[in-house]
Design an enzyme around this catalytic site. Structure first.
Site, PDB file in Angstrom:
ATOM      1  CD  GLN A 171      -2.945  -1.126   2.274  1.00  0.00           C
ATOM      2  OE1 GLN A 171      -2.636  -1.692   3.311  1.00  0.00           O
ATOM      3  NE2 GLN A 171      -4.096  -0.497   2.147  1.00  0.00           N
ATOM      4  CG  HIS A 214       0.929  -4.599 -13.303  1.00  0.00           C
ATOM      5  ND1 HIS A 214       2.165  -5.028 -12.890  1.00  0.00           N
ATOM      6  CD2 HIS A 214       0.794  -3.336 -12.836  1.00  0.00           C
ATOM      7  CE1 HIS A 214       2.760  -4.065 -12.190  1.00  0.00           C
ATOM      8  NE2 HIS A 214       1.942  -3.027 -12.150  1.00  0.00           N
ATOM      9  CG  ASP A 254       2.951  -0.110 -10.982  1.00  0.00           C
ATOM     10  OD1 ASP A 254       2.622  -1.170 -10.405  1.00  0.00           O
ATOM     11  OD2 ASP A 254       2.804   0.059 -12.214  1.00  0.00           O
ATOM     12  NE  ARG A 300      -0.058  -4.583  12.270  1.00  0.00           N
ATOM     13  CZ  ARG A 300      -1.062  -4.695  11.394  1.00  0.00           C
ATOM     14  NH1 ARG A 300      -1.827  -3.660  11.106  1.00  0.00           N
ATOM     15  NH2 ARG A 300      -1.300  -5.849  10.808  1.00  0.00           N
ATOM     16  CG  HIS A 332      -0.919  -5.984   5.287  1.00  0.00           C
ATOM     17  ND1 HIS A 332      -1.143  -5.306   6.477  1.00  0.00           N
ATOM     18  CD2 HIS A 332      -2.003  -5.713   4.515  1.00  0.00           C
ATOM     19  CE1 HIS A 332      -2.301  -4.646   6.399  1.00  0.00           C
ATOM     20  NE2 HIS A 332      -2.841  -4.863   5.211  1.00  0.00           N
ATOM     21  CG  ASN A 336      -3.270  -7.235   8.127  1.00  0.00           C
ATOM     22  OD1 ASN A 336      -3.445  -6.714   9.225  1.00  0.00           O
ATOM     23  ND2 ASN A 336      -4.014  -6.925   7.062  1.00  0.00           N
ATOM     24  CD  GLU A 337      -7.746  -6.921   7.966  1.00  0.00           C
ATOM     25  OE1 GLU A 337      -8.040  -7.022   6.762  1.00  0.00           O
ATOM     26  OE2 GLU A 337      -8.100  -5.959   8.672  1.00  0.00           O
ATOM     27  CG  ASN A 364      -6.245  -5.245  11.647  1.00  0.00           C
ATOM     28  OD1 ASN A 364      -5.483  -5.021  12.582  1.00  0.00           O
ATOM     29  ND2 ASN A 364      -5.831  -5.598  10.449  1.00  0.00           N
ATOM     30  CE1 TYR A 384      -9.558  -1.732   9.557  1.00  0.00           C
ATOM     31  CE2 TYR A 384      -9.782   0.645   9.323  1.00  0.00           C
ATOM     32  CZ  TYR A 384      -9.004  -0.493   9.269  1.00  0.00           C
ATOM     33  OH  TYR A 384      -7.681  -0.406   8.937  1.00  0.00           O
ATOM     34  CD  GLU A 416      -5.026  -2.652   9.546  1.00  0.00           C
ATOM     35  OE1 GLU A 416      -6.107  -2.400   8.951  1.00  0.00           O
ATOM     36  OE2 GLU A 416      -4.152  -3.389   9.069  1.00  0.00           O
TER      37      GLU A 416
END
Ligand code: GBH
Length: 487
Positions: free
Chosen positions: A26, A46, A59, A84, A129, A173-174, A314, A316, A384
């Site tokens: 990310q 891509h 990219d 993190r 991740h 992660n997750e 995490n 939200y 998160e």
């Protein structure tokens, strides 16, 4: 609602660490620089027709591969205890395997870690991740049981390279997003769309891989390195629509996160009983000779059970959950057909720029309370928590979100939850997966028109800084954003 808009200033207990998080794909960019090989997100972004909003890719992303000094400067501006971030497997091991270590990729992480430690900012490092080396995907990725060895070998390299300085590790992660969104559904790479099979095969392999890496650390590294290892699971709160939906909501919790947390954190280990029973029963009904949910051997149950020093969460948002047998929305077999629950949102809940992200602070409190009671009060790291906008420096809705969610967390802590760390997602705007750069989670805004990817503090950065500095939650604090944010 008024509960989370208090007038009095609330003290934050000592000892809770504050940080922010990002992830390799990310933010790093440099997708094919200095010997990095292709991973599944490079491949997906891509591909044609482009699957991401505006055909955005990672990219270049935030160009953190070159701008890491600025990133650390922002951490210092915020006064973070920790940061993190995640490692790119294909940057460190271009063949996917330990036969070749990419010196330049390793140098990047050494530079980042050393720069942080200079200022006493602790690295919290996630090994995985979502950016699996493409070569491993070509061999089935997380659905191939050999991924256990692939991941453990990678973990060994990483502990050897960075473990002298990194004391907080997260394996994966997750797991739910890796397995469901990537193999069950087609939302995330590798977009296999094998719901009801691929997601469950992934779940088993991933948990065994995690556990093997955990035990390797404990047996071979912890004496000399002295760090801790855990996992970061996503967990939304599932609230029953009415009293008769209590079971549907509990089923949703067990399928959506219990699938991954029960084997590690429950007293008896293994997949949740309701998941085992439901998937087996449905599989036989559907004509299978065995359950679509793979079984753990008794040895694997023991291996996975307890394989975490802490539970990373995490969190939200929340969903309203109910059951209505006359509504058949999901193909059979599939993960959601197995759950036998339907989700909804309360129309009064405020929505972020991400349509799935509703503001429900009390759901956070209920989640923490349930984790405390179900799993005998494990140490919890909030790995998160955050809110998206469409951009702009005046982000009062993000500020309100952070205040209310931290407030809800403090309620759970007051009642005994052992929360040790809180992590805001994210330090800065970044590649928001299928949404590209259209949904912004940053405390800092990133200018994607600018080749330098200039970062600018949002109002929320000033507020988060003040929460950390004062160790107080004050809904009435108004920062002076005409002054630059300084170290
Ligand atoms: C986290 O996932 C990730 O760890 C992080 O990388 C990410 O940037 C952050 O959240 C913000 O999204 O499109 O309606 O099908 C959070 C869990 C799982 C939430 C997938 C959104 C897709 C909902 N995410 N889910 S939808």
């Amino acid at each position: 609602k008024s509960r989370y808009n208090r007038h009095e200033i609330r003290k934050i207990p000592d000892g809770i660490l504050f940080g922010t998080a990002t992830a390799s794909y990310q933010v790093e960019g440099a997708w094919d620089e200095d010997g990095k090989s292709e991973n599944i997100w490079d491949r997906l972004t891509h591909s044609k027709p482009c699957p991401v909003k505006n055909c955005d890719t990672g990219d270049i992303a935030d160009d953190s591969y070159h701008q890491y000094e600025r990133d650390v400067e922002m951490m210092r501006e915020l006064g973070l205890d920790f940061y993190r971030f995640s490692l790119s497997w294909s940057r460190i091991l271009p063949t996917s395997f330990p036969d070749k270590i990419n010196k330049k990729g390793v140098q990047y992480y050494n530079n980042l870690i050393d720069e942080m430690l200079k200022y006493n900012i602790q690295p919290m490092v996630t090994l995985y991740h979502w950016d699996l080396p493409q070569k491993l995907q070509d061999m089935g990725g997380w659905t191939n049981p050999h991924v256990v060895d692939w991941f453990t070998d990678y973990a060994r390299i990483v502990f050897e390279l960075f473990g002298d300085r990194v004391k907080y590790w997260f394996t994966i992660n997750e797991p739910r997003e890796v397995c469901y969104e990537g193999y069950g559904g087609a939302n995330f790479a590798p977009a296999y769309n094998l719901s009801g099979y691929g997601d469950y095969m992934c779940a088993k392999n991933l948990l065994v891989a995690h556990a093997k890496a955990y035990h390797m650390y404990k047996n071979e590294f912890s004496r000399t390195q002295g760090g801790t290892v855990g996992i970061a699971a996503s967990a939304s709160w599932f609230e029953p629509k009415s009293e008769k939906d209590a079971e549907a909501a509990e089923d949703a919790r067990q399928f959506e996160w219990g699938l991954y947390t029960n084997p590690i954190f429950s007293k008896n280990g293994d997949f949740p009983q309701v998941v085992k029973d439901r998937v087996a029963a449905k599989s036989f009904e559907q004509g299978f000779f065995r359950s679509r949910l793979p079984e753990f051997t008794p040895e694997e149950v023991e291996l996975v059970k307890g394989s975490s020093d802490f539970l990373g969460i995490n969190h939200y948002t929340s969903k309203i959950t109910y059951r209505n047998a006359s509504i058949t929305t999901f193909p059979s077999p599939s993960f959601y057909d197995d759950i036998e629950a339907l989700y909804d949102y309360d129309f009064t809940w405020e929505t972020a720029a991400s349509s799935w992200l509703k503001v429900v602070p009390w759901g956070f409190y209920k989640l923490l309370t349930k984790l405390r009671t179900d799993y005998d009060n494990p140490p919890i790291y909030i790995t998160e928590n955050g809110f998206s906008t469409r951009g702009g420096l005046e982000d009062d809705s993000r500020i309100a979100y952070y205040r209310q969610y931290i407030d809800a967390m403090l309620d759970a802590i007051d009642e005994g939850s052992d929360v040790r760390a809180y992590t805001a997602w994210s330090l800065m705007d970044n590649f928001e997966w299928r949404q590209g750069y259209t949904e912004r989670f940053g405390l800092y805004e990133v200018d994607y028109e600018d080749p330098k990817r200039t970062r600018t503090a949002r109002k929320s950065a000033y507020v988060y800084k003040e929460i950390i500095r004062s160790r107080q939650l004050d809904y009435h604090y108004e920062p002076d954003t005409t002054l630059p944010i300084t170290i």
